[in-house]
Design a protein around this motif. Structure first.
Motif, PDB file in Angstrom:
ATOM      1  N   LYS A   1      -5.242  -0.808 -12.283  1.00 11.83           N
ATOM      2  CA  LYS A   1      -5.005  -1.396 -10.968  1.00 11.83           C
ATOM      3  C   LYS A   1      -5.765  -0.606  -9.913  1.00 11.83           C
ATOM      4  CE  LYS A   1      -0.433  -3.267 -12.009  1.00 11.83           C
ATOM      5  NZ  LYS A   1       0.950  -3.473 -11.506  1.00 11.83           N
ATOM      6  N   LYS A   2      -5.876  -1.192  -8.730  1.00 11.26           N
ATOM      7  CA  LYS A   2      -6.467  -0.495  -7.606  1.00 11.26           C
ATOM      8  C   LYS A   2      -5.387  -0.354  -6.540  1.00 11.26           C
ATOM      9  CE  LYS A   2     -10.949   0.091  -5.533  1.00 11.26           C
ATOM     10  NZ  LYS A   2     -12.367  -0.336  -5.616  1.00 11.26           N
ATOM     11  N   ALA A   3      -5.098   0.881  -6.156  1.00 12.88           N
ATOM     12  CA  ALA A   3      -4.029   1.150  -5.193  1.00 12.88           C
ATOM     13  C   ALA A   3      -4.600   1.231  -3.784  1.00 12.88           C
ATOM     14  CB  ALA A   3      -3.317   2.455  -5.548  1.00 12.88           C
TER      15      ALA A   3
ATOM     16  N   VAL B   1      -2.476  16.200  -3.703  1.00 17.45           N
ATOM     17  CA  VAL B   1      -1.835  16.023  -5.006  1.00 17.45           C
ATOM     18  C   VAL B   1      -1.481  14.553  -5.218  1.00 17.45           C
ATOM     19  CG1 VAL B   1       0.184  16.603  -6.408  1.00 17.45           C
ATOM     20  CG2 VAL B   1      -0.948  18.381  -5.065  1.00 17.45           C
ATOM     21  N   GLU B   2      -0.970  13.941  -4.156  1.00 16.39           N
ATOM     22  CA  GLU B   2      -0.608  12.522  -4.275  1.00 16.39           C
ATOM     23  C   GLU B   2      -1.837  11.652  -4.524  1.00 16.39           C
ATOM     24  OE1 GLU B   2       1.173   8.856  -1.619  1.00 16.39           O
ATOM     25  OE2 GLU B   2       1.663  10.913  -1.014  1.00 16.39           O
ATOM     26  N   LEU B   3      -2.933  11.941  -3.841  1.00 17.48           N
ATOM     27  CA  LEU B   3      -4.158  11.162  -4.061  1.00 17.48           C
ATOM     28  C   LEU B   3      -4.600  11.244  -5.518  1.00 17.48           C
ATOM     29  CD1 LEU B   3      -6.374  11.873  -0.898  1.00 17.48           C
ATOM     30  CD2 LEU B   3      -5.256   9.726  -1.535  1.00 17.48           C
ATOM     31  N   GLU B   4      -4.505  12.429  -6.106  1.00 17.18           N
ATOM     32  CA  GLU B   4      -4.872  12.601  -7.506  1.00 17.18           C
ATOM     33  C   GLU B   4      -3.949  11.792  -8.417  1.00 17.18           C
ATOM     34  OE1 GLU B   4      -4.814  16.764  -8.286  1.00 17.18           O
ATOM     35  OE2 GLU B   4      -6.484  17.225  -6.928  1.00 17.18           O
ATOM     36  N   MET B   5      -2.638  11.827  -8.133  1.00 22.03           N
ATOM     37  CA  MET B   5      -1.687  11.063  -8.940  1.00 22.03           C
ATOM     38  C   MET B   5      -1.935   9.568  -8.804  1.00 22.03           C
ATOM     39  SD  MET B   5       2.065  12.870  -8.867  1.00 22.03           S
ATOM     40  CE  MET B   5       2.282  12.781  -7.080  1.00 22.03           C
ATOM     41  N   LEU B   6      -2.173   9.108  -7.587  1.00 23.08           N
ATOM     42  CA  LEU B   6      -2.426   7.685  -7.361  1.00 23.08           C
ATOM     43  C   LEU B   6      -3.652   7.215  -8.133  1.00 23.08           C
ATOM     44  CD1 LEU B   6      -1.691   7.321  -3.530  1.00 23.08           C
ATOM     45  CD2 LEU B   6      -0.595   6.014  -5.358  1.00 23.08           C
ATOM     46  N   GLN B   7      -4.723   7.991  -8.050  1.00 20.47           N
ATOM     47  CA  GLN B   7      -5.948   7.633  -8.759  1.00 20.47           C
ATOM     48  C   GLN B   7      -5.697   7.603 -10.268  1.00 20.47           C
ATOM     49  OE1 GLN B   7      -8.903   6.533  -8.421  1.00 20.47           O
ATOM     50  NE2 GLN B   7     -10.024   7.238 -10.223  1.00 20.47           N
ATOM     51  N   SER B   8      -5.032   8.623 -10.784  1.00 20.00           N
ATOM     52  CA  SER B   8      -4.792   8.720 -12.219  1.00 20.00           C
ATOM     53  C   SER B   8      -3.901   7.588 -12.725  1.00 20.00           C
ATOM     54  CB  SER B   8      -4.158  10.074 -12.543  1.00 20.00           C
ATOM     55  OG  SER B   8      -3.811  10.161 -13.904  1.00 20.00           O
ATOM     56  N   LEU B   9      -2.805   7.325 -12.029  1.00 19.24           N
ATOM     57  CA  LEU B   9      -1.861   6.302 -12.483  1.00 19.24           C
ATOM     58  C   LEU B   9      -2.423   4.893 -12.301  1.00 19.24           C
ATOM     59  CD1 LEU B   9       1.437   7.914 -11.157  1.00 19.24           C
ATOM     60  CD2 LEU B   9       0.757   7.638 -13.550  1.00 19.24           C
ATOM     61  N   ALA B  10      -3.167   4.679 -11.221  1.00 21.74           N
ATOM     62  CA  ALA B  10      -3.788   3.368 -11.020  1.00 21.74           C
ATOM     63  C   ALA B  10      -4.842   3.104 -12.090  1.00 21.74           C
ATOM     64  CB  ALA B  10      -4.402   3.296  -9.623  1.00 21.74           C
TER      65      ALA B  10
ATOM     66  N   SER C   1     -12.383   5.750  -7.718  1.00 19.90           N
ATOM     67  CA  SER C   1     -12.661   4.456  -8.344  1.00 19.90           C
ATOM     68  C   SER C   1     -11.497   3.474  -8.267  1.00 19.90           C
ATOM     69  CB  SER C   1     -13.037   4.669  -9.813  1.00 19.90           C
ATOM     70  OG  SER C   1     -11.956   5.276 -10.528  1.00 19.90           O
ATOM     71  N   HIS C   2     -10.266   3.978  -8.240  1.00 17.49           N
ATOM     72  CA  HIS C   2      -9.108   3.089  -8.278  1.00 17.49           C
ATOM     73  C   HIS C   2      -8.225   3.199  -7.034  1.00 17.49           C
ATOM     74  CE1 HIS C   2     -10.446   2.454 -12.342  1.00 17.49           C
ATOM     75  NE2 HIS C   2      -9.530   1.520 -12.497  1.00 17.49           N
ATOM     76  N   LEU C   3      -8.844   3.666  -5.949  1.00 15.11           N
ATOM     77  CA  LEU C   3      -8.163   3.681  -4.655  1.00 15.11           C
ATOM     78  C   LEU C   3      -8.960   2.854  -3.657  1.00 15.11           C
ATOM     79  CD1 LEU C   3      -7.148   7.454  -4.249  1.00 15.11           C
ATOM     80  CD2 LEU C   3      -5.835   5.579  -5.279  1.00 15.11           C
ATOM     81  N   GLU C   4      -8.261   2.167  -2.794  1.00 14.57           N
ATOM     82  CA  GLU C   4      -8.893   1.391  -1.722  1.00 14.57           C
ATOM     83  C   GLU C   4      -8.390   1.948  -0.394  1.00 14.57           C
ATOM     84  OE1 GLU C   4     -11.264  -1.362   0.177  1.00 14.57           O
ATOM     85  OE2 GLU C   4     -11.153  -1.010  -1.983  1.00 14.57           O
TER      86      GLU C   4
ATOM     87  N   LEU D   1       0.824  -1.207   0.000  1.00 18.73           N
ATOM     88  CA  LEU D   1       0.000   0.000   0.000  1.00 18.73           C
ATOM     89  C   LEU D   1       0.854   1.250   0.000  1.00 18.73           C
ATOM     90  CD1 LEU D   1       0.103   1.233   3.135  1.00 18.73           C
ATOM     91  CD2 LEU D   1      -1.619  -0.491   3.560  1.00 18.73           C
ATOM     92  N   PHE D   2       0.194   2.381  -0.221  1.00 20.44           N
ATOM     93  CA  PHE D   2       0.810   3.695  -0.163  1.00 20.44           C
ATOM     94  C   PHE D   2       0.304   4.422   1.077  1.00 20.44           C
ATOM     95  CE2 PHE D   2       0.754   2.529  -4.590  1.00 20.44           C
ATOM     96  CZ  PHE D   2       1.954   3.017  -5.109  1.00 20.44           C
ATOM     97  N   VAL D   3       1.190   5.135   1.750  1.00 17.18           N
ATOM     98  CA  VAL D   3       0.784   6.044   2.815  1.00 17.18           C
ATOM     99  C   VAL D   3       0.639   7.407   2.151  1.00 17.18           C
ATOM    100  CG1 VAL D   3       1.297   6.985   5.094  1.00 17.18           C
ATOM    101  CG2 VAL D   3       2.071   4.684   4.499  1.00 17.18           C
ATOM    102  N   ALA D   4      -0.599   7.763   1.805  1.00 18.60           N
ATOM    103  CA  ALA D   4      -0.844   9.006   1.062  1.00 18.60           C
ATOM    104  C   ALA D   4      -0.692  10.202   1.981  1.00 18.60           C
ATOM    105  CB  ALA D   4      -2.231   8.972   0.445  1.00 18.60           C
ATOM    106  N   ASP D   5       0.031  11.209   1.496  1.00 15.59           N
ATOM    107  CA  ASP D   5       0.442  12.319   2.344  1.00 15.59           C
ATOM    108  C   ASP D   5      -0.286  13.625   2.056  1.00 15.59           C
ATOM    109  OD1 ASP D   5       2.575  14.556   3.255  1.00 15.59           O
ATOM    110  OD2 ASP D   5       3.036  12.680   4.278  1.00 15.59           O
ATOM    111  N   ASN D   6      -0.871  13.768   0.852  1.00 17.20           N
ATOM    112  CA  ASN D   6      -1.487  15.048   0.480  1.00 17.20           C
ATOM    113  C   ASN D   6      -2.445  14.843  -0.689  1.00 17.20           C
ATOM    114  OD1 ASN D   6       0.256  15.314  -2.039  1.00 17.20           O
ATOM    115  ND2 ASN D   6       1.814  15.278  -0.425  1.00 17.20           N
TER     116      ASN D   6
END
Length: 446
Positions: free
Chosen positions: A148-150, A134-143, A197-200, A127-132
């Motif tokens: 994939k679901k991050a 901007v990161e949540l947006e990047m995680l969703q976009s890249l996943a 949609s792509h974050l858990e 998993l990722f420890v999301a910090d902010n």
């Protein structure tokens, strides 16, 4: 100097670590030299695990590799069954190169790059420890892009100020790390991650600082995290499956330090969780991520004493062949250390000296005013508790090569990081053609 782990004074009057004579280690590997007590590292890991097993709660112990990251260290973490916390592509790459299971790696950091996130997603980390945001947006976009679901947990700044140095406080409201709890950012981020949609979203994380001895701050942090979890559950139906309470457990660097054993910190956190989450359908899985408290006391740095300068009536400076290039902590935030003459460890102290590094900085002082036997050129100085944030912060200031690292146990020493050479220092240097000497230009044309 207090002797940690397997350290002892042998019949020759030499400091011995892991059954290895430090004088012999210096002769074989040179100095400065990082010596790591492997048995003590494993012992500390097992103490944290056993302490949690006694609570009956679901748990995970993760090793914070920022404290000390090498391929050999990753192998030990793997063998002991811990999770691995990484904070950069370099730490992640080191773990993967050591064949550490990706499904037991999680990624921290306040400024993860798209390349780092992609590397972690492709590797299949836990998993990722999301910090902010901007990161949540990047995680969703890249996943989404990768199909994939991050899995994520949100790092929260709970507004708890631990009693430690200001540079290593991380849980206060004004912190560069995490979503602020007081302003409502943390709850906003939870809803965003929950709906993506792509974050858990699996839970929350907080880390209140480092080198902490008092336990009240941990209890308060648990209560604040439980409050956030309660609001998110009642308003959004978000279940907190993981509660990561970070690390920061203190160790003994000097006599004034009074650390608690691992079991004490675990009991405090576990008790606070059972109280604060009693109204939930089930308790979250408790995660912690000790780093310093696993490797700090296991490290000893060995130096050779060089020049001595006495200022009559003021101070006696004793210089060693290392300094802020292998131990930045004293210059960075006035960290304190203990030391002894490793080759004359049974002799009584007879003078007060100050240990100076060899860098061209007045601030390159390792220890001020320490009592030692009368120092001679060529003596070996052993500085204790250098296992955490020494090798990992090592640098090439003044173009000084970084030291070697050896693991010791049962009388055997294994080289796990080779000493840098002068050729290593210039291996990435390049001279543009306009600066080359005429003879070099002619040679390149031919």
């Amino acid at each position: 100097m207090f002797l940690h782990g397997t350290s002892r004074i042998n019949n020759q009057g030499h400091l011995e670590v892991g059954g290895c004579d430090t004088v012999e280690l210096a002769q074989k590997y040179g100095t400065p030299l990082y010596i790591v007590d492997e048995q003590l590292i494993r012992q500390r890991m097992r103490e944290f695990v056993r302490a949690f097993e006694k609570t009956g709660l679901s748990f995970q112990v993760g090793y914070a590799s920022k404290a000390f990251s090498t391929m050999a260290m990753c192998r030990i973490v793997d063998e002991e069954g811990l999770l691995l916390d990484v904070v950069s592509e370099g730490e992640l790459y080191t773990a993967l190169a050591a064949d550490f299971p990706a499904e037991r790696i999680y990624f921290h950091g306040n400024n993860k790059s798209p390349m780092e996130i992609e590397l972690a997603l492709d590797a299949g980390i836990r998993l990722f420890v999301a910090d902010n945001f901007v990161e949540l947006e990047m995680l969703q976009s890249l996943a989404l892009e990768k199909g994939k679901k991050a899995s994520v947990i949100l790092r929260v700044s709970p507004g708890v100020e631990a009693h430690t140095h200001a540079y290593i406080q991380t849980g206060q409201e004004d912190s560069k790390f995490g979503f602020d709890l007081v302003s409502g950012q943390a709850k906003q981020a939870a809803l965003l991650a929950h709906q993506a949609s792509h974050l858990e979203l699996e839970g929350f994380h907080c880390h209140i600082g480092s080198q902490i001895f008092e336990t009240e701050a941990f209890q308060l942090a648990v209560e604040k995290m439980a409050g956030l979890s309660t609001e998110c559950y009642r308003q959004y139906g978000i279940e907190t499956r993981i509660l990561n309470m970070g690390g920061g457990f203190g160790i003994r660097y000097e006599a004034a330090d009074t650390p608690k054993p691992p079991e004490h910190y675990v009991q405090i956190i576990a008790s606070a969780v059972t109280r604060a989450f009693a109204h939930f359908p089930r308790y979250p899985e408790i995660w912690i991520e000790p780093g310093r408290s696993i490797v700090g006391e296991a490290g000893t740095t060995l130096y050779t004493i060089g020049t001595v300068k006495e200022v009559p009536g003021v101070r006696k400076y004793v210089a060693v062949d290392g300094g802020m290039t292998d131990n930045l902590r004293p210059a960075l935030y006035n960290a304190k250390y203990e030391a002894m003459l490793a080759n004359r460890a049974k002799e009584e102290a007879g003078e007060t000296v100050s240990i100076a590094g060899k860098c061209c900085e007045s601030g390159d002082m390792l220890i001020w005013d320490i009592r030692l036997p009368e120092v001679r050129q060529g003596d070996l100085l052993a500085v204790s508790c250098t296992g955490a944030y020494n090798y990992s912060m090592a640098n090439n200031y003044n173009r000084i090569p970084r030291p070697a690292v050896v693991f010791v146990q049962n009388g055997k020493a294994d080289l796990v990081v080779e000493r840098e050479t002068l050729q290593d220092l210039i291996s990435h240097d390049r001279i543009p053609s306009r600066l080359k000497k005429k003879s070099e230009q002619i040679h390149s044309i031919k």
